[in-house]
Scaffold this active site. Structure first.
Site, PDB file in Angstrom:
ATOM      1  NE  ARG A  30      -2.288  -1.471   3.411  1.00  0.00           N
ATOM      2  CZ  ARG A  30      -2.775  -1.385   4.645  1.00  0.00           C
ATOM      3  NH1 ARG A  30      -3.985  -0.886   4.839  1.00  0.00           N
ATOM      4  NH2 ARG A  30      -2.071  -1.795   5.675  1.00  0.00           N
ATOM      5  CG  ASN A  48      -4.069  -4.613   2.626  1.00  0.00           C
ATOM      6  OD1 ASN A  48      -3.591  -4.479   1.501  1.00  0.00           O
ATOM      7  ND2 ASN A  48      -3.328  -4.747   3.715  1.00  0.00           N
TER       8      ASN A  48
END
Length: 758
Positions: A30, A48
């Protein structure tokens, strides 16, 4: 600004949704996507969820994001697939990292990774708050699989949940520009786990000859000075491990070079983030000869956890001129599974270790060290566990979800999901209650982190296997897979071999489809269909299971088969068991028969005078392999007729000529290689098949497996060795699952055809 970015900024504004699947959680994906999007002047978000990572990007450069993402992904990330969907532009000026979403899991957690260079630098930097901290980690390293209880991979789902972050760690965790952004195990001395003993005390204990039980990432090691004969001898005595080799740990690759003769492939394997134990050629470098009696190679691994680096640093400070090498063997008394729990360590290791060093971070699921070697120029597993589990094997196509319970020795379990097969960490022999509990734990954990509820189960044919009873207890439709078929199917699955394949399954023993003990088999496998095309000439198994522990019994058996049992008295004069067994054969005794190549290895090792009684599985064959200088074929040493390959002439030559252990080892290995290659090639040519799958525990013999692969290649065929799963029974579960899927899908197709015809 690059030319490519400049061109993309001239493009119309686009908004894209990217679904990224693979090992993309817990690896810094990320923040990587965040930094990449900002550098490309894109707005949107990343998060996520249960399927992996979801990204939406908007801007003129959106079209180049996917390629840039693939080429620059974090070191521990594995991108399997990226789905891209075009969306209507929605506007926006910033790019954000959003909270994780739940749901049914379709992603996977990463494997545990060795301490990265940045964290190692902080560990030794007196100006860092992580100086001397045994649990330093970041998104590029540290525990993953062994601390994770469920997905999505967030701190609350791991064994770090009881450790609230301090202000400094929370700031690192929340900063997308920091390499600890959302590193779930992040902690420091102010807020994280602690060792039970100062590392200096552990070093002093080892320096003075003590045996230490040291808790690491996947469980406890039993550790002692690898140059101290007394310490190694005491460890053998307390652990009841008479001669089986011990692995050693060294600080770094330079230390490994001083102890071993390394190829480039072996160096790369040792230094990989998985940090497996690697079998390599040893040097005479001050190690105790008690580490690997009778063998030329030693198992070596590099320090991989911060506590290991701290220990080596402390030992070096005590004696900088003596290179430290530590025995680092799995803490599992009496053949039981690896110890991973603090209270369990006190109970089960107290009689072995002089000092037990724990820490207060739980190990959610235990995992032994992986063990590997280089065969035919590429890495191969002897044991697959920490550092590699739960990386999947790609089966090439979607299929039903199957759980396979493996074999009773070197047990692993396998769960399939979609096109992926997930092999568990090494469980071991299912011959005690602790091992059964460990297998149940492995099954539950694997299904939990994959969010899978299998539709079918697969197991061995053996009527008395514990693994079979466990499969039966799952109350699922059950498919039983013959042991040697599973060996071949595992190799075919990992190499995605389509169409018919000739398979050689060569091992110690397995329950045959006809109820006899197989172990030297040529199978022809085509999808769900298979047949036994040939085997080694059978030998008797005098004493049943004793024959596997006492190679002299197989030596007598081989002489009986060759019609020269009279040579037994010359080979083993005065051995009371030999004379008794010869008498029993003379009286018409007819033991069970086996086609096992492993038992033929035992017979030859006994006849060559290498080993009459084994203290651990495979000892005779391993010591025989260690004697090989240059394999060479004995002319007329084998006969092939009617699908049967008979090495009786070779055995008889060794018994009559008694050329000495080293010459016998050269002749035995060379003749086996030549004979088996000709045997397989003849069947492959007859059927017009080029693919040859090589499986079974005998493929762990590096000289034999590498030589056989080269010999088959010389016949114009394509040999395939096990690479992603062990050649021995540790890969059986993969083969069971893969073949069961073939059976299920074939039956489904036939059902569809039947309904269509109706």
């Amino acid at each position: 600004m690059t030319a490519a970015l400049a061109r993309s900024l001239e493009s119309p504004v686009r908004r894209l949704r990217l679904r990224v699947r693979g090992a993309v959680q817990g690896v810094g994906f990320r923040p990587f996507a965040y930094r990449l999007a900002r550098s490309m002047q894109l707005s949107g978000f990343v998060l996520n969820d249960s399927a992996g990572v979801l990204i939406e990007i908007e801007g003129a450069a959106a079209g180049g994001f996917s390629e840039a993402m693939r080429s620059g992904a974090p070191p521990l990330a594995r991108i399997d697939d990226v789905d891209v969907m075009e969306l209507a532009p929605a506007g926006g000026e910033s790019f954000e990292i959003l909270e994780s979403l739940g749901g049914r899991t379709a992603t996977r957690i990463g494997a545990d990774a060795a301490t990265c260079p940045d964290c190692l630098g902080e560990l030794r930097d007196r100006g860092s708050r992580f100086f001397g901290y045994a649990f330093v980690n970041c998104t590029h390293c540290g525990p993953r699989f062994t601390i994770t209880r469920a997905l999505p991979y967030d701190r609350v789902q791991t064994s770090m949940a009881p450790f609230p972050m301090c202000r400094a760690c929370a700031a690192d965790y929340a900063d997308p520009e920091n390499r600890r952004f959302h590193a779930e195990p992040v902690a420091c001395p102010a807020c994280g786990p602690r060792l039970s003993h100062p590392i200096e005390d552990v070093a002093v204990a080892i320096e003075t000859g003590a045996i230490v039980a040291l808790k690491g990432i996947g469980g406890f090691h039993l550790v002692c000075d690898a140059s101290n004969d007394g310490a190694v001898s005491r460890l053998r005595q307390r652990k009841a491990r008479d001669e089986k080799p011990f692995a050693v740990m060294v600080a770094d690759i330079e230390a490994a070079r001083r102890l071993c003769i390394l190829t480039d492939v072996e160096e790369a394997l040792l230094a990989s983030v998985a940090r497996p134990v690697v079998l390599v050629e040893g040097r005479a470098a001050g190690l105790s000869p008690l580490l690997e009696p009778g063998l030329r190679r030693i198992g070596v691994m590099l320090a991989y956890a911060p506590v290991h680096h701290l220990l080596f640093d402390a030992l070096a400070s005590m004696d900088p001129h003596r290179p430290a090498a530590l025995v680092a063997t799995s803490a599992n008394p009496g053949g039981e599974p690896l110890v991973a729990d603090n209270a369990d360590a006190e109970r089960r290791l107290g009689a072995i270790a002089d000092l037990i060093v724990t820490h207060d971070r739980d190990i959610a699921v235990r995992a032994d060290d992986s063990v590997m070697q280089v065969i035919d120029g590429a890495p191969a597993f002897l044991r697959r566990a920490r550092g590699f589990v739960p990386e999947p094997v790609d089966l090439g196509e979607d299929g039903p979800s199957v759980i396979a319970t493996g074999a009773d020795l070197k047990n692993t379990v396998c769960v399939t999901r979609g096109r992926e097969a997930f092999l568990s960490q090494h469980v071991g022999g299912l011959d005690n209650a602790e091992a059964i509990r460990f297998q149940e734990e492995a099954i539950a954990h694997l299904c939990s982190i994959l969010d899978v509820r299998p539709d079918y189960a697969a197991c061995d044919l053996h009527p008395d296997f514990r693994s079979v009873r466990i499969a039966e207890s799952l109350a699922l439709p059950l498919i039983k897979v013959q042991h040697h078929l599973a060996h071949v199917a595992a190799v075919a699955a990992e190499h995605r071999l389509a169409g018919p394949v000739v398979g050689l399954a060569l091992d110690g023993h397995g329950f045959g489809a006809d109820g006899t003990a197989w172990g030297g088999e040529m199978l022809v496998v085509d999808g769900s269909q298979w047949r036994r095309a040939g085997s080694l000439a059978p030998l008797s198994l005098p004493g049943g299971d004793k024959a596997a522990r006492e190679p002299w019994r197989m030596g007598v058996s081989a002489l009986v088969a060759a019609g020269r049992v009279d040579l037994a008295a010359d080979l083993w004069p005065g051995h009371p068991g030999v004379s008794q067994l010869v008498t029993m054969f003379a009286r018409g005794m007819q033991p069970a028969m086996t086609t096992s190549l492993g038992r033929l290895f035992d017979a030859a090792a006994a006849i060559a005078g290498v080993r009459l009684v084994q203290t651990y599985e495979g000892q005779a064959a391993m010591e025989f392999e260690a004697l090989v200088g240059e394999p060479r074929c004995l002319e007329g040493g084998f006969v092939i007729r009617g699908g049967i390959v008979d090495f009786g002439p070779l055995v008889l030559h060794l018994a009559e000529q008694q050329p000495g252990p080293s010459v016998a080892a050269d002749l035995f290995h060379g003749t086996l290689i030549t004979g088996l290659a000709e045997w397989a090639a003849a069947e492959a040519r007859r059927l017009g098949i080029r693919q040859v799958a090589l499986g079974g525990g005998c493929m762990m013999n590096r000289v034999f497996a590498g030589g056989l692969a080269r010999a088959i290649r010389a016949h114009g065929l394509e040999p395939h060795l096990p690479r992603l799963a062990p050649a021995n029974d540790g890969g059986i579960a993969l083969g069971q699952a893969a073949h069961a899927r073939q059976v299920i899908m074939q039956e489904s197709m036939q059902g569809e055809e039947g309904r269509t015809c109706a």
